[in-house]
Design an enzyme around this catalytic site. Sequence first.
Site, PDB file in Angstrom:
ATOM      1  N   GLY A 110       2.114 -14.691  13.999  1.00 37.26           N
ATOM      2  CA  GLY A 110       0.934 -14.124  13.359  1.00 37.26           C
ATOM      3  C   GLY A 110       0.442 -14.869  12.140  1.00 37.26           C
ATOM      4  O   GLY A 110       0.332 -16.103  12.119  1.00 37.26           O
ATOM      5  N   GLY A 143       1.796 -15.366   9.169  1.00 31.89           N
ATOM      6  CA  GLY A 143       2.737 -16.262   8.516  1.00 31.89           C
ATOM      7  C   GLY A 143       2.767 -17.634   9.153  1.00 31.89           C
ATOM      8  O   GLY A 143       2.737 -18.661   8.466  1.00 31.89           O
ATOM      9  N   TYR A 146       4.006   3.134   6.816  1.00 27.87           N
ATOM     10  CA  TYR A 146       3.444   1.798   6.600  1.00 27.87           C
ATOM     11  C   TYR A 146       2.551   1.783   5.364  1.00 27.87           C
ATOM     12  O   TYR A 146       2.670   0.910   4.493  1.00 27.87           O
ATOM     13  CB  TYR A 146       2.652   1.378   7.840  1.00 27.87           C
ATOM     14  CG  TYR A 146       1.860   0.112   7.677  1.00 27.87           C
ATOM     15  CD1 TYR A 146       2.464  -1.134   7.837  1.00 27.87           C
ATOM     16  CD2 TYR A 146       0.502   0.154   7.365  1.00 27.87           C
ATOM     17  CE1 TYR A 146       1.729  -2.311   7.690  1.00 27.87           C
ATOM     18  CE2 TYR A 146      -0.238  -1.009   7.216  1.00 27.87           C
ATOM     19  CZ  TYR A 146       0.384  -2.239   7.378  1.00 27.87           C
ATOM     20  OH  TYR A 146      -0.352  -3.393   7.217  1.00 27.87           O
ATOM     21  N   SER A 162      -2.201  -4.342   2.298  1.00 29.05           N
ATOM     22  CA  SER A 162      -3.191  -3.797   3.224  1.00 29.05           C
ATOM     23  C   SER A 162      -4.133  -2.841   2.498  1.00 29.05           C
ATOM     24  O   SER A 162      -3.784  -2.281   1.454  1.00 29.05           O
ATOM     25  CB  SER A 162      -2.478  -3.037   4.347  1.00 29.05           C
ATOM     26  OG  SER A 162      -3.392  -2.405   5.220  1.00 29.05           O
TER      27      SER A 162
END
Length: 277
Positions: free
Chosen positions: A15, A17, A169, A146
Site C-alpha cells: 500500500g 508504505g 480504528y 486519518s
Amino acid sequence: MTQSRIVLITGATDGLGRALAHRLAADGDTTLLLHGRSQERLDATADAIRDAHGGPRPRTFRADLASLAQVRTLAADVRAATDRLDVLVSNAGIGGGEPDGRDRRLSADGYELRFAVNYLAGFLLTHELLPLLRASAPARVVNVASLGQQEIEFDDVMLEHGYDGMRAYCQSKLAQISSAVELSERVPASEVTFNSLHPATFMPTKMVLQELGRSVDSLETGVEATRRLVVDPKLAGVSGRFFDRQRETTALKQAYDKEARGELYRLSLELVGLPKD
C-alpha cells in the site's frame, strides 16, 4: 554534495508504505530503512526498489507491531544499523474491518489490537528512537493517521464494551494525532517535528479494497501528501499539526485538550512500560 536523507518507513511492504518508499527512492537522495512483518515481502520490496531506481538496496527490519517486545527489538536493530535517522514515517496499521476482522482481538500484550498496532507501537517506537532522532536534528516524525477519528473514552480505552472495529480504528488514529501534538510541546521543533496527516481517502490498498471493494482517491495522492511532510523544506520547524492531504486542518478537539493529551500520554507510558516523566 548533500547528505543522503535517512528515512525509516513502517509498514513498507504494501500500500502507501511501499509506494512511498518507491517515490522516495526515485528522488535519489534518500537512504531507506524498511519495516514489515514478513521477511519474504521485505526482501521482494527491497529488491524491487533497487532494481527500479538503482542505488543501494534498502535495509530491512522485520517485526510484528502487535508485540511491544518486537517493537523494542526493531528500535534496537535500527539504532545498531545507523548512527543517524532523519525521518520516521509511522505508517504501519490495520483498518476497521477486513482483512483483520471486525471482532475485538488482543495484541501479544493483551491490549485491544487496533489501539496496540496503530497507536501504542508507534508511540513506543518513537520514544525508543527519539534520542537518535534528536541527535540527527533537524529530524521529523510523520504519523499516517486519518480523518476518521473518535474521542478516547478513558474509562474504557480497550473498548471492552460495545466493541466496533471502526470505532477502535478511529480512536487509535485520534491517539496518534494527540500524541504528536503532545510531543511537539515536549521536544523543540528545531530538534524534531511531529506531524500527522490523512494522506487520502480510501486509496486502492489491500485494506480498503478487501473491506469496501472500491476506492476514492488515488494512491499517488496519498504518496505525495506524505512525501511532502518528509521532504518539504517549507515545513522545517512546523510541528504538532494535522493535514488533510496537503492542506493543514484541525483534528477532533480532544487532540488539543491539554488535560486529555496529558492523560493519554501518561497512560501510554504505563502501557508500553516506559518510565513516567
